[in-house]
Motif scaffolding. Sequence first.
Motif, mmCIF file in Angstrom:
data_model
loop_
_atom_site.group_PDB
_atom_site.id
_atom_site.type_symbol
_atom_site.label_atom_id
_atom_site.label_comp_id
_atom_site.label_asym_id
_atom_site.label_seq_id
_atom_site.Cartn_x
_atom_site.Cartn_y
_atom_site.Cartn_z
ATOM 1 N N ASP A 168 -2.134 -30.194 -74.575
ATOM 2 C CA ASP A 168 -0.808 -29.610 -74.804
ATOM 3 C C ASP A 168 -0.878 -28.457 -75.803
ATOM 4 N N ALA A 169 -1.771 -28.554 -76.788
ATOM 5 C CA ALA A 169 -1.970 -27.444 -77.732
ATOM 6 C C ALA A 169 -2.480 -26.204 -76.993
ATOM 7 N N LYS A 170 -3.299 -26.412 -75.970
ATOM 8 C CA LYS A 170 -3.767 -25.295 -75.144
ATOM 9 C C LYS A 170 -2.585 -24.617 -74.449
ATOM 10 N N LEU A 171 -1.619 -25.407 -73.982
ATOM 11 C CA LEU A 171 -0.424 -24.828 -73.358
ATOM 12 C C LEU A 171 0.352 -23.966 -74.350
ATOM 13 N N VAL A 172 0.425 -24.402 -75.595
ATOM 14 C CA VAL A 172 1.110 -23.609 -76.627
ATOM 15 C C VAL A 172 0.416 -22.262 -76.787
ATOM 16 N N THR A 173 -0.900 -22.279 -76.877
ATOM 17 C CA THR A 173 -1.665 -21.031 -77.025
ATOM 18 C C THR A 173 -1.438 -20.100 -75.839
ATOM 19 N N LEU A 174 -1.470 -20.646 -74.628
ATOM 20 C CA LEU A 174 -1.248 -19.825 -73.427
ATOM 21 C C LEU A 174 0.173 -19.245 -73.400
ATOM 22 N N ALA A 175 1.163 -20.055 -73.732
ATOM 23 C CA ALA A 175 2.557 -19.587 -73.713
ATOM 24 C C ALA A 175 2.764 -18.487 -74.742
ATOM 25 N N ARG A 176 2.219 -18.675 -75.920
ATOM 26 C CA ARG A 176 2.386 -17.679 -76.987
ATOM 27 C C ARG A 176 1.705 -16.359 -76.619
ATOM 28 N N ALA A 177 0.479 -16.425 -76.139
ATOM 29 C CA ALA A 177 -0.251 -15.213 -75.775
ATOM 30 C C ALA A 177 0.442 -14.460 -74.648
ATOM 31 N N THR A 178 0.958 -15.185 -73.678
ATOM 32 C CA THR A 178 1.640 -14.547 -72.553
ATOM 33 C C THR A 178 2.928 -13.874 -73.000
ATOM 34 N N ARG A 179 3.699 -14.552 -73.851
ATOM 35 C CA ARG A 179 4.942 -13.970 -74.356
ATOM 36 C C ARG A 179 4.673 -12.694 -75.125
ATOM 37 N N VAL A 180 3.670 -12.719 -75.990
ATOM 38 C CA VAL A 180 3.341 -11.538 -76.799
ATOM 39 C C VAL A 180 2.851 -10.401 -75.905
ATOM 40 N N ARG A 181 1.942 -10.703 -74.988
ATOM 41 C CA ARG A 181 1.373 -9.672 -74.112
ATOM 42 C C ARG A 181 2.458 -8.989 -73.282
ATOM 43 N N ALA A 182 3.424 -9.752 -72.798
ATOM 44 C CA ALA A 182 4.485 -9.202 -71.955
ATOM 45 C C ALA A 182 5.668 -8.665 -72.762
ATOM 46 N N ARG A 183 5.626 -8.877 -74.073
ATOM 47 C CA ARG A 183 6.744 -8.473 -74.950
ATOM 48 C C ARG A 183 8.065 -9.065 -74.425
ATOM 49 N N ALA A 184 8.015 -10.347 -74.105
ATOM 50 C CA ALA A 184 9.152 -11.019 -73.477
ATOM 51 C C ALA A 184 9.894 -11.913 -74.468
ATOM 52 N N ASP A 185 11.093 -12.295 -74.081
ATOM 53 C CA ASP A 185 11.910 -13.204 -74.889
ATOM 54 C C ASP A 185 11.320 -14.610 -74.932
ATOM 55 N N GLU A 186 10.689 -15.020 -73.845
ATOM 56 C CA GLU A 186 10.171 -16.378 -73.724
ATOM 57 C C GLU A 186 8.747 -16.365 -73.192
ATOM 58 N N GLY A 187 8.014 -17.381 -73.570
ATOM 59 C CA GLY A 187 6.716 -17.652 -72.983
ATOM 60 C C GLY A 187 6.663 -19.119 -72.616
ATOM 61 N N ALA A 188 5.975 -19.445 -71.548
ATOM 62 C CA ALA A 188 5.852 -20.841 -71.138
ATOM 63 C C ALA A 188 4.496 -21.063 -70.496
ATOM 64 N N ALA A 189 4.101 -22.317 -70.477
ATOM 65 C CA ALA A 189 2.886 -22.718 -69.771
ATOM 66 C C ALA A 189 3.086 -24.148 -69.292
ATOM 67 N N VAL A 190 2.517 -24.445 -68.142
ATOM 68 C CA VAL A 190 2.597 -25.790 -67.576
ATOM 69 C C VAL A 190 1.208 -26.222 -67.129
ATOM 70 N N ARG A 191 1.019 -27.520 -67.067
ATOM 71 C CA ARG A 191 -0.211 -28.101 -66.539
ATOM 72 C C ARG A 191 0.171 -28.962 -65.344
ATOM 73 N N ASP A 192 -0.503 -28.737 -64.219
ATOM 74 C CA ASP A 192 -0.153 -29.512 -63.033
ATOM 75 C C ASP A 192 -0.947 -30.813 -62.977
ATOM 76 N N LEU A 193 -0.718 -31.591 -61.949
ATOM 77 C CA LEU A 193 -1.336 -32.908 -61.830
ATOM 78 C C LEU A 193 -2.842 -32.847 -61.630
ATOM 79 N N ASP A 194 -3.365 -31.677 -61.249
ATOM 80 C CA ASP A 194 -4.811 -31.489 -61.093
ATOM 81 C C ASP A 194 -5.445 -30.890 -62.338
ATOM 82 N N GLY A 195 -4.637 -30.653 -63.389
ATOM 83 C CA GLY A 195 -5.160 -30.079 -64.628
ATOM 84 C C GLY A 195 -5.160 -28.558 -64.675
ATOM 85 N N ARG A 196 -4.688 -27.930 -63.608
ATOM 86 C CA ARG A 196 -4.607 -26.461 -63.615
ATOM 87 C C ARG A 196 -3.436 -26.031 -64.487
#
Length: 111
Positions: free
Chosen positions: A10-38
């Motif tokens: 879950d900490a990895k999801l936080v890192t991915l969401a934060r990096a994506t939000r910053v890179r896109a200069r967006a209001d929100e960032g999010a990340a999800v993990r599916d049932l296969d771990g992707r």
Amino acid sequence: MTDETLSAEDAKLVTLARATRVRARADEGAAVRDLDGRTYAAASVRLEHLDLSALEVCVAMAVSSGSAGLEAAVVLTDAEPALDAVRDFAGPGVPVHVGDERGRIERTSGT
């Protein structure tokens, strides 16, 4: 739930969401993990004819990749996140960690 109590995955999801939000200069960032771990990470999309939350984009990515459901989600936002897309796709009981723009998790909601 605080940052210290998040699992490593879950900490990895936080890192991915934060990096994506910053890179896109967006209001929100999010990340999800599916049932296969992707993992899927996205930023909110705000266009004249397209308005999607970061979580909605993540769900769309997972669905279009053939995912069967979600294990967990993270959204970094100043607004109250809409969980409808996550609930529609993954059903009840999916933990959604909600944090601020810096990636500090403030609470965990469930679908």
